[in-house]
Scaffold this motif. Structure first.
Motif, PDB file in Angstrom:
ATOM      1  N   GLY A 148       0.914  -1.020   0.040  1.00 59.38           N
ATOM      2  CA  GLY A 148      -0.066  -0.063  -0.026  1.00 59.38           C
ATOM      3  C   GLY A 148       0.782   1.299   0.044  1.00 59.38           C
ATOM      4  O   GLY A 148       2.049   1.341  -0.422  1.00 59.38           O
ATOM      5  N   TRP A 149       0.214   2.456   0.528  1.00 58.17           N
ATOM      6  CA  TRP A 149       0.945   3.607   0.547  1.00 58.17           C
ATOM      7  C   TRP A 149       2.320   3.631   1.548  1.00 58.17           C
ATOM      8  O   TRP A 149       2.990   4.453   1.107  1.00 58.17           O
ATOM      9  CB  TRP A 149       0.095   4.671   0.928  1.00 58.17           C
ATOM     10  N   THR A 150       2.260   3.024   2.473  1.00 55.00           N
ATOM     11  CA  THR A 150       3.278   2.925   3.121  1.00 55.00           C
ATOM     12  C   THR A 150       4.786   2.172   2.345  1.00 55.00           C
ATOM     13  O   THR A 150       5.743   2.859   2.445  1.00 55.00           O
ATOM     14  CB  THR A 150       3.253   1.855   4.560  1.00 55.00           C
ATOM     15  N   GLY A 151       4.510   1.117   1.670  1.00 55.98           N
ATOM     16  CA  GLY A 151       5.612   0.627   0.973  1.00 55.98           C
ATOM     17  C   GLY A 151       6.155   1.608  -0.156  1.00 55.98           C
ATOM     18  O   GLY A 151       7.012   1.700  -0.559  1.00 55.98           O
ATOM     19  N   GLY A 152       4.962   2.233  -0.851  1.00 55.61           N
ATOM     20  CA  GLY A 152       5.116   3.176  -1.847  1.00 55.61           C
ATOM     21  C   GLY A 152       6.106   4.378  -1.472  1.00 55.61           C
ATOM     22  O   GLY A 152       6.825   5.036  -2.107  1.00 55.61           O
ATOM     23  N   VAL A 153       5.601   4.929  -0.327  1.00 57.12           N
ATOM     24  CA  VAL A 153       6.261   5.975   0.182  1.00 57.12           C
ATOM     25  C   VAL A 153       7.819   5.670   0.401  1.00 57.12           C
ATOM     26  O   VAL A 153       8.701   6.517   0.140  1.00 57.12           O
ATOM     27  CB  VAL A 153       5.600   6.467   1.471  1.00 57.12           C
ATOM     28  N   LEU A 154       7.998   4.376   1.085  1.00 61.23           N
ATOM     29  CA  LEU A 154       9.424   4.360   1.446  1.00 61.23           C
ATOM     30  C   LEU A 154      10.305   4.130   0.123  1.00 61.23           C
ATOM     31  O   LEU A 154      11.372   4.401  -0.024  1.00 61.23           O
ATOM     32  CB  LEU A 154       9.294   2.813   2.297  1.00 61.23           C
ATOM     33  N   MET A 155       9.506   3.556  -0.914  1.00 60.98           N
ATOM     34  CA  MET A 155      10.208   3.225  -2.235  1.00 60.98           C
ATOM     35  C   MET A 155      10.690   4.576  -2.582  1.00 60.98           C
ATOM     36  O   MET A 155      11.835   4.669  -3.442  1.00 60.98           O
ATOM     37  CB  MET A 155       9.545   2.304  -3.141  1.00 60.98           C
ATOM     38  N   ARG A 156       9.844   5.612  -2.818  1.00 63.02           N
ATOM     39  CA  ARG A 156      10.246   6.794  -3.406  1.00 63.02           C
ATOM     40  C   ARG A 156      11.386   7.466  -2.417  1.00 63.02           C
ATOM     41  O   ARG A 156      12.077   8.046  -3.374  1.00 63.02           O
ATOM     42  CB  ARG A 156       8.898   7.731  -3.170  1.00 63.02           C
ATOM     43  N   ILE A 157      11.261   7.262  -1.515  1.00 60.22           N
ATOM     44  CA  ILE A 157      12.337   7.835  -0.264  1.00 60.22           C
ATOM     45  C   ILE A 157      13.844   7.152  -0.856  1.00 60.22           C
ATOM     46  O   ILE A 157      14.707   7.769  -1.331  1.00 60.22           O
ATOM     47  CB  ILE A 157      12.075   7.539   1.181  1.00 60.22           C
ATOM     48  N   ILE A 158      13.576   5.739  -1.067  1.00 65.09           N
ATOM     49  CA  ILE A 158      14.818   5.100  -1.407  1.00 65.09           C
ATOM     50  C   ILE A 158      15.392   5.629  -2.897  1.00 65.09           C
ATOM     51  O   ILE A 158      16.551   5.558  -3.105  1.00 65.09           O
ATOM     52  CB  ILE A 158      14.579   3.552  -1.362  1.00 65.09           C
ATOM     53  N   ASP A 159      14.400   5.573  -3.724  1.00 65.86           N
ATOM     54  CA  ASP A 159      14.697   6.117  -5.100  1.00 65.86           C
ATOM     55  C   ASP A 159      15.428   7.402  -5.063  1.00 65.86           C
ATOM     56  O   ASP A 159      16.255   7.748  -5.944  1.00 65.86           O
ATOM     57  CB  ASP A 159      13.484   6.087  -6.175  1.00 65.86           C
ATOM     58  N   PHE A 160      14.982   8.379  -4.186  1.00 66.88           N
ATOM     59  CA  PHE A 160      15.416   9.677  -4.222  1.00 66.88           C
ATOM     60  C   PHE A 160      16.844   9.664  -3.753  1.00 66.88           C
ATOM     61  O   PHE A 160      17.689  10.304  -4.306  1.00 66.88           O
ATOM     62  CB  PHE A 160      14.488  10.466  -3.187  1.00 66.88           C
ATOM     63  N   PHE A 161      17.266   8.998  -2.635  1.00 69.01           N
ATOM     64  CA  PHE A 161      18.627   8.679  -2.199  1.00 69.01           C
ATOM     65  C   PHE A 161      19.338   7.966  -3.253  1.00 69.01           C
ATOM     66  O   PHE A 161      20.655   8.327  -3.380  1.00 69.01           O
ATOM     67  CB  PHE A 161      18.663   8.017  -0.811  1.00 69.01           C
ATOM     68  N   LEU A 162      18.694   7.315  -3.811  1.00 66.47           N
ATOM     69  CA  LEU A 162      19.538   6.462  -4.977  1.00 66.47           C
ATOM     70  C   LEU A 162      20.051   7.315  -5.950  1.00 66.47           C
ATOM     71  O   LEU A 162      21.174   7.306  -6.595  1.00 66.47           O
ATOM     72  CB  LEU A 162      18.753   5.212  -5.563  1.00 66.47           C
ATOM     73  N   VAL A 163      19.076   8.224  -6.657  1.00 68.41           N
ATOM     74  CA  VAL A 163      19.601   9.218  -7.796  1.00 68.41           C
ATOM     75  C   VAL A 163      20.379  10.450  -6.955  1.00 68.41           C
ATOM     76  O   VAL A 163      21.138  10.874  -7.950  1.00 68.41           O
ATOM     77  CB  VAL A 163      18.509   9.667  -8.518  1.00 68.41           C
ATOM     78  N   LEU A 164      20.545  10.651  -5.928  1.00 68.35           N
ATOM     79  CA  LEU A 164      21.311  11.715  -5.211  1.00 68.35           C
ATOM     80  C   LEU A 164      22.646  11.374  -5.211  1.00 68.35           C
ATOM     81  O   LEU A 164      23.023  10.264  -4.605  1.00 68.35           O
ATOM     82  CB  LEU A 164      20.868  12.052  -4.046  1.00 68.35           C
ATOM     83  N   PRO A 165      23.550  12.285  -5.645  1.00 66.69           N
ATOM     84  CA  PRO A 165      25.080  11.759  -5.442  1.00 66.69           C
ATOM     85  C   PRO A 165      25.343  11.828  -4.081  1.00 66.69           C
ATOM     86  O   PRO A 165      25.327  12.558  -3.492  1.00 66.69           O
ATOM     87  CB  PRO A 165      25.747  12.755  -6.229  1.00 66.69           C
ATOM     88  N   SER A 166      25.788  10.732  -3.600  1.00 60.87           N
ATOM     89  CA  SER A 166      26.101  10.378  -2.328  1.00 60.87           C
ATOM     90  C   SER A 166      27.176  11.268  -1.696  1.00 60.87           C
ATOM     91  O   SER A 166      27.225  11.613  -0.598  1.00 60.87           O
ATOM     92  CB  SER A 166      26.214   8.829  -1.729  1.00 60.87           C
ATOM     93  N   ILE A 212      28.184  14.206  -3.048  1.00 65.42           N
ATOM     94  CA  ILE A 212      27.588  15.621  -2.854  1.00 65.42           C
ATOM     95  C   ILE A 212      26.895  15.844  -1.699  1.00 65.42           C
ATOM     96  O   ILE A 212      26.999  16.757  -0.846  1.00 65.42           O
ATOM     97  CB  ILE A 212      27.153  15.896  -4.020  1.00 65.42           C
ATOM     98  N   LEU A 213      26.120  14.726  -1.252  1.00 67.76           N
ATOM     99  CA  LEU A 213      25.179  15.062  -0.064  1.00 67.76           C
ATOM    100  C   LEU A 213      26.173  14.759   1.247  1.00 67.76           C
ATOM    101  O   LEU A 213      25.962  15.525   2.271  1.00 67.76           O
ATOM    102  CB  LEU A 213      24.291  13.529   0.128  1.00 67.76           C
ATOM    103  N   ALA A 214      27.240  13.935   1.125  1.00 68.42           N
ATOM    104  CA  ALA A 214      27.980  13.998   2.198  1.00 68.42           C
ATOM    105  C   ALA A 214      28.776  15.237   2.576  1.00 68.42           C
ATOM    106  O   ALA A 214      29.037  15.792   3.563  1.00 68.42           O
ATOM    107  CB  ALA A 214      28.984  12.865   2.392  1.00 68.42           C
TER     108      ALA A 214
END
Length: 305
Positions: free
Chosen positions: A130-148, A150-152
């Motif tokens: 449901g929405w819980t898994g969907g939200v968590l996946m969007r968060i994971i996808d966001f951090f995956l495409v964000l250069p680690s 640069i974030l550090a």
């Protein structure tokens, strides 16, 4: 009746521990057969021992420039100076031993932060629908495409300077890859029959996660951990090289930054650059060899090959 139930529970736990001991013994035997993994492990043991024994092998006063006034500056490697000296007369081998303490501490601590966050979020994203898994996946996808990196760098710049700031920055920037691996393994385990039987018998979410999902994903997390430590050490060295580390502490990245500040590479002081650079490469290579060996053991597909 109560006594028989308690006895049965103890017997079940005893059987479980026996299986775990046998599995661990089998893992150790398989790892011992992997020559590359054993070479990497042996090298890491030596480096860790040197780091732990740094106060005995190289007392702290050997880093105090006020007590090294008679030491030659930029002395090349020789019998008197095994790895050469830096621009302040400090022995490079002393700085490398003390720097190993900080670099390894940051590597292990940042990896622990990354593994904990990635494992928790990955299992939750794979287990909950449901929405819980969907939200968590969007968060994971966001951090995956964000250069680690640069974030550090951003986190290290915003937060106060220090070792634990670097640990937090690297940990928060590198957990998404682990979360993706854990989620994929969680989805695979969720499709098995014993998970469905647990639900039918009334098992809740936390029981399934703690008793079934966590033991199933831990081998992959362990294999990924050994590979992530090397990346964390490189990230720490990069941040220290950029001047975002704690200048009061010795680390391999700090040694590289000091060599850059005095233009050691162009001035002919090659040992000032090569010694910390080779140390970082060898330690990362050792962690990679250990990680690949562990991955080969825990991954049936790789083991069959």
């Amino acid at each position: 009746m109560t006594g028989s139930v308690a006895t049965a529970a103890r017997s079940t736990r005893s059987v479980a521990w026996t299986r775990r001991r046998r599995a661990f013994g089998g893992f150790c035997r398989e790892f011992a057969r992997n020559r590359a993994g054993m070479v990497g492990l042996g090298f890491l043991v030596v480096i860790i021992l040197l780091a732990l024994l740094a106060p005995l092998l190289a007392p702290a006063w050997m880093l105090d420039v006020t007590k090294l006034l008679d030491q030659p500056r930029f002395a090349p490697p020789s019998w008197a100076h095994p790895l050469g000296t830096d621009d302040q007369g400090r022995e490079l081998w002393v700085r490398m031993i003390w720097g190993a303490r900080v670099s390894l501490l940051v590597g292990f601590a940042a990896t622990a932060v990354s593994m904990i966050i990635g494992t928790v979020v990955g299992m939750a994203a794979g287990h909950f629908t449901g929405w819980t898994g969907g939200v968590l996946m969007r968060i994971i996808d966001f951090f995956l495409v964000l250069p680690s990196l640069i974030l550090a760098i951003v986190l290290s710049s915003v937060l106060s300077r220090g070792v634990w700031t670097i640990v937090i920055a690297i940990g928060l920037a590198s957990w998404a890859g682990t979360a993706r691996i854990v989620r994929a393994q969680t989805l695979s385990v969720e499709s098995r029959d014993y998970i469905e039987r647990s639900r039918v018998l009334g098992a809740g979410d936390w029981h399934i996660i703690g008793k079934h999902l966590l033991p199933a994903v831990l081998p992959l997390v362990l294999a990924n951990t050994t590979l992530t430590v090397g990346s964390a050490i490189i990230a720490e060295s990069t941040l220290s090289f950029l001047g975002l580390g704690d200048a009061t502490l010795q680390s391999w990245g700090t040694v590289l930054k000091n060599s850059m500040d005095v233009s050691a590479a162009t001035a002919g002081f090659w040992w000032y650059v090569l010694v910390p650079g080779i140390a970082i490469v060898l330690v990362v290579l050792a962690f990679t060899l250990v990680g690949r060996a562990v991955e080969t053991i825990v991954n049936p597909t790789l083991r069959s090959r």
